[in-house]
Every structure is written in C-alpha cells, then in structure tokens.
Design a protein around this motif. Structure first.
Motif, PDB file in Angstrom:
ATOM      1  N   ILE A  58     -31.509  -5.554  23.507  1.00 18.18           N
ATOM      2  CA  ILE A  58     -32.314  -6.564  22.803  1.00 18.18           C
ATOM      3  C   ILE A  58     -33.784  -6.316  23.124  1.00 18.18           C
ATOM      4  O   ILE A  58     -34.173  -6.253  24.291  1.00 18.18           O
ATOM      5  N   THR A  92     -25.644 -13.776  16.838  1.00 16.47           N
ATOM      6  CA  THR A  92     -26.249 -12.668  16.083  1.00 16.47           C
ATOM      7  C   THR A  92     -26.518 -13.099  14.654  1.00 16.47           C
ATOM      8  O   THR A  92     -27.583 -12.815  14.093  1.00 16.47           O
ATOM      9  N   GLU A  96     -30.385 -12.923  13.771  1.00 11.48           N
ATOM     10  CA  GLU A  96     -30.736 -11.827  12.862  1.00 11.48           C
ATOM     11  C   GLU A  96     -30.753 -12.305  11.411  1.00 11.48           C
ATOM     12  O   GLU A  96     -30.960 -11.511  10.497  1.00 11.48           O
ATOM     13  N   SER A 124     -17.415 -18.621  15.818  1.00 11.20           N
ATOM     14  CA  SER A 124     -18.342 -19.667  16.270  1.00 11.20           C
ATOM     15  C   SER A 124     -17.588 -20.862  16.842  1.00 11.20           C
ATOM     16  O   SER A 124     -16.563 -21.265  16.288  1.00 11.20           O
ATOM     17  N   GLY A 195     -22.625  -9.694  18.500  1.00  6.05           N
ATOM     18  CA  GLY A 195     -23.521  -9.183  19.545  1.00  6.05           C
ATOM     19  C   GLY A 195     -22.781  -8.857  20.828  1.00  6.05           C
ATOM     20  O   GLY A 195     -21.542  -8.807  20.887  1.00  6.05           O
TER      21      GLY A 195
HETATM   22  N1  NAP Z   1     -28.265  -3.914  20.238  1.00  6.37           N
HETATM   23  C1  NAP Z   1     -27.441  -4.223  19.283  1.00  6.37           C
HETATM   24  O1  NAP Z   1     -26.846  -3.358  18.653  1.00  6.37           O
HETATM   25  C2  NAP Z   1     -27.213  -5.685  18.938  1.00  6.37           C
HETATM   26  C3  NAP Z   1     -26.220  -5.997  18.013  1.00  6.37           C
HETATM   27  C4  NAP Z   1     -26.036  -7.341  17.674  1.00  6.37           C
HETATM   28  C5  NAP Z   1     -26.813  -8.316  18.265  1.00  6.37           C
HETATM   29  N2  NAP Z   1     -27.777  -7.955  19.137  1.00  6.37           N
HETATM   30  C6  NAP Z   1     -28.619  -8.989  19.754  1.00  6.37           C
HETATM   31  O2  NAP Z   1     -27.783  -9.793  20.551  1.00  6.37           O
HETATM   32  C7  NAP Z   1     -28.239 -11.135  20.555  1.00  6.37           C
HETATM   33  C8  NAP Z   1     -27.137 -12.072  20.135  1.00  6.37           C
HETATM   34  O3  NAP Z   1     -25.939 -11.683  20.711  1.00  6.37           O
HETATM   35  P1  NAP Z   1     -25.142 -12.504  21.815  1.00  6.37           P
HETATM   36  O4  NAP Z   1     -24.387 -11.506  22.589  1.00  6.37           O
HETATM   37  O5  NAP Z   1     -26.066 -13.441  22.524  1.00  6.37           O
HETATM   38  O6  NAP Z   1     -24.186 -13.403  20.946  1.00  6.37           O
HETATM   39  P2  NAP Z   1     -23.056 -13.034  19.861  1.00  6.37           P
HETATM   40  O7  NAP Z   1     -21.995 -12.228  20.493  1.00  6.37           O
HETATM   41  O8  NAP Z   1     -23.662 -12.537  18.625  1.00  6.37           O
HETATM   42  O9  NAP Z   1     -22.538 -14.497  19.530  1.00  6.37           O
HETATM   43  C9  NAP Z   1     -22.114 -15.345  20.551  1.00  6.37           C
HETATM   44  C10 NAP Z   1     -21.648 -16.584  19.847  1.00  6.37           C
HETATM   45  O10 NAP Z   1     -20.472 -16.272  19.086  1.00  6.37           O
HETATM   46  C11 NAP Z   1     -19.561 -17.335  19.175  1.00  6.37           C
HETATM   47  N3  NAP Z   1     -18.444 -16.896  19.977  1.00  6.37           N
HETATM   48  C12 NAP Z   1     -18.385 -15.794  20.768  1.00  6.37           C
HETATM   49  N4  NAP Z   1     -17.174 -15.699  21.323  1.00  6.37           N
HETATM   50  C13 NAP Z   1     -16.468 -16.748  20.869  1.00  6.37           C
HETATM   51  C14 NAP Z   1     -15.145 -17.201  21.093  1.00  6.37           C
HETATM   52  N5  NAP Z   1     -14.313 -16.517  21.892  1.00  6.37           N
HETATM   53  N6  NAP Z   1     -14.725 -18.316  20.467  1.00  6.37           N
HETATM   54  C15 NAP Z   1     -15.543 -18.995  19.637  1.00  6.37           C
HETATM   55  N7  NAP Z   1     -16.819 -18.618  19.395  1.00  6.37           N
HETATM   56  C16 NAP Z   1     -17.266 -17.511  20.015  1.00  6.37           C
HETATM   57  C17 NAP Z   1     -20.308 -18.481  19.835  1.00  6.37           C
HETATM   58  O11 NAP Z   1     -20.991 -19.096  18.747  1.00  6.37           O
HETATM   59  P3  NAP Z   1     -21.588 -20.570  18.735  1.00  6.37           P
HETATM   60  O12 NAP Z   1     -22.805 -20.513  19.598  1.00  6.37           O
HETATM   61  O13 NAP Z   1     -21.919 -20.845  17.290  1.00  6.37           O
HETATM   62  O14 NAP Z   1     -20.550 -21.479  19.259  1.00  6.37           O
HETATM   63  C18 NAP Z   1     -21.255 -17.729  20.756  1.00  6.37           C
HETATM   64  O15 NAP Z   1     -22.373 -18.485  21.156  1.00  6.37           O
HETATM   65  C19 NAP Z   1     -29.419 -11.165  19.605  1.00  6.37           C
HETATM   66  O16 NAP Z   1     -30.587 -11.061  20.382  1.00  6.37           O
HETATM   67  C20 NAP Z   1     -29.225  -9.936  18.759  1.00  6.37           C
HETATM   68  O17 NAP Z   1     -30.433  -9.423  18.259  1.00  6.37           O
HETATM   69  C21 NAP Z   1     -27.976  -6.668  19.520  1.00  6.37           C
END
Ligand code: NAP
Length: 265
Positions: A58, A92, A96, A124, A195
């Motif tokens: 990130i 994500t 995004e 989610s 993500g």
């Molecule tokens: N480098 C890369 O290739 C890459 C790729 C994608 C994203 N990113 C970055 O990663 C960041 C976001 O990713 P993240 O890792 O923080 O989050 P994420 O994996 O995108 O999403 C996490 C969210 O997904 C839901 N979730 C996840 N597991 C769950 C489960 N078992 N049951 C129900 N809901 C579930 C929840 O949503 P709710 O909060 O709605 O409950 C949780 O808060 C951003 O900064 C993005 O830019 C980077």
C-alpha cells in the motif's frame, strides 16, 4: 560453492538463467501466458497483487495504485478479461472506488461465448459498499455480495434489491463459503484483487491456487503492509505462519516491473 537442501544434504549447483536483458525481446502473448487451467471442474482462485521491491503493498496515498504502471494495468486488464468473477474484500472496494467492470474492445476474443464483463463479488460484514457497485451492475454481471447474518438487517434488504446476496451464519464468511457460492453459480475462473486481509484468509484456508505478483520498482519502507496481512477486518488477528509450496509458472518483465505467476503445488 554447492547449495544445501532443506534436509541438509548437499545438492548440485543450480544454473542461473539471465532474464534481463531479455533473451528474445518479443512481446509476450499475455492471454496465453495467463490462461486459466482447462478444463476446470471447480473454482480456480487466482490472486493479482502488486508489491514494491521491498515488499510493501500500500503506497503513501493509502492505495495500491501508487505502485501500478501502464504495464501493470495491461496485465490487470488481461486478467479481468479472462476471469468469470472479480473477488474483493469490502475495504478494497471502498478505498479503490470499485464499480462494475467495464467491457474493453480487446476482450472480444477472450470472452467469446461468455458475458461481456465479469461480475464483481465482494465480501463484507458491514455491507458498507460503494453504491455504484450495487446500482450500476449490468443484468448479465450482477454484483454478488457475501455477508453474515450479523450484518445490519436494513443494509441486507437494501443490498438484496440490487445484488445477488449470500448470507452465511456466524461472525465471518469463510473462504470455503465464497468458493462454494461461486461454484454454485458456475463462476470457476476467479480473480481476487485482494486486499491483503481477504487474501490472508484464502492463503490460511489453503484455497489460493495461484498468485500473480507484480514487483514494482519502488521502495516503501517499513510502514507498508504486505500483500497478505491480518490487519483490520480480521478479528482473530493475523493468520499463523504458512508454508505452502508454489512453483513459478512464468516471469515477465516490462518497464522494470517483474510479473511473476506462481501456482500452488
Ligand atoms: N497491493 C495490492 O495489490 C493491493 C490489492 C488490493 C488492495 N490493496 C490495498 O489494501 C487496502 C485494503 O485492503 P485490506 O486488506 O485492508 O482489506 P480487504 O481485504 O480489501 O477487505 C477487508 C474487509 O473485507 C471484509 N471481510 C474480509 N474478510 C471477511 C470475512 N471473513 N467475513 C466477512 N467480511 C470479511 C470486511 O468488510 P467490512 O469492513 O465491510 O465488514 C473487511 O473489513 C487498500 O489500501 C488497498 O489499496 C492493495
């Protein structure tokens, strides 16, 4: 000098192959290089992620696009063109600004006999989702939302008006629930774009089949999370250490970015 295998036995030295400068120089056939295994009789879960040279996922803007490039976007376009469904965690989708996938003219051949665009599936607990992802999805690629019966009931009703809603019992949707839901809908060519929290859950469950990793020529320093992380959204905390063997199916280079494709087993 000879190398040593994990068991301690000495092995013959392995050859190093020079990949740069490029031996051929021809433009790689990306759709062929990234073709899903065929035929498939179950969902094949492929992740596409980008990391900096020092392992960060990130960038300073709080998003991954700081690490992206024209060549990374080209690979992402081909991967989206090849898949049946794009799977993301809700964070994500929010950060995004996800909406439905838009069709590209270059996908005509890739998607012959299939809907013009892949659906988006999102996982989610909160059901706090970008409105466009729900309201603007075309009929042939309705957004699929996986949530739990503990999510806000009012939001569940609202989401169900626009999207295909899958509600599972308990605190979390497991990767197995997701794979089962996609299989029931015949969505076998899965592309998860993260993500890091969602990806960590798939790795921990042993349900990630393939990782397409872009190594982008940037250094992000110590603060940046990796492409897999516990982080917010994983109430049980970071997953335990994993040791899953993968083999490198290919390694491409463009603009100083490395595009590695790792397949499980
Ligand atoms: N480098 C890369 O290739 C890459 C790729 C994608 C994203 N990113 C970055 O990663 C960041 C976001 O990713 P993240 O890792 O923080 O989050 P994420 O994996 O995108 O999403 C996490 C969210 O997904 C839901 N979730 C996840 N597991 C769950 C489960 N078992 N049951 C129900 N809901 C579930 C929840 O949503 P709710 O909060 O709605 O409950 C949780 O808060 C951003 O900064 C993005 O830019 C980077």
């Amino acid at each position: 000098m000879s190398s040593t295998q994990p068991g301690g036995a000495a092995a013959a030295p392995l050859p190093f192959r020079a990949l740069l400068p490029p031996p051929g120089g021809a433009d790689a056939d990306l759709p062929a290089a990234y073709a899903y295994p065929a035929p498939l009789d179950r969902p094949w879960v492929r992740a596409n992620m980008v990391a900096s040279a020092d392992g960060g996922a990130i960038g300073p803007s709080g998003r991954s696009r700081d690490l992206s490039s024209a060549s990374d976007r080209r690979v992402m376009g081909v991967l989206r063109g090849l898949c049946d469904v794009v799977l993301v965690g809700a964070a994500t989708a929010r950060l995004e600004g996800y909406g439905p996938v838009r069709a590209r003219p270059s996908w005509e051949r890739l998607r012959a006999g299939r809907p013009a665009t892949p659906a988006v599936a999102v996982v989610s607990r909160s059901l706090d989702l970008p409105p466009a992802l729900l309201a603007e999805a075309p009929e042939h690629a309705r957004t699929l939302v996986f949530t739990t019966d503990r999510s806000p009931a009012g939001r569940r009703r609202e989401v169900a008006r626009h999207a295909d809603l899958v509600v599972v019992r308990g605190a979390s949707v497991t990767p197995a629930h997701v794979v089962e839901g996609l299989a029931e809908r015949g969505l076998y060519r899965v592309l998860t774009e993260g993500g890091p929290v969602l990806l960590a859950e798939f790795v921990a469950a042993g349900l990630l089949d393939e990782l397409c990793l872009t190594v982008s020529p940037w250094l992000l320093g110590a603060g940046a999370p990796r492409i897999v992380t516990g982080g917010p959204g994983a109430p049980e905390g970071p997953a335990g250490a994993q040791s899953t063997p993968v083999r490198m199916a290919h390694l491409l280079e463009a603009e100083g970015n490395l595009f590695a494709r790792y397949v499980r087993g």
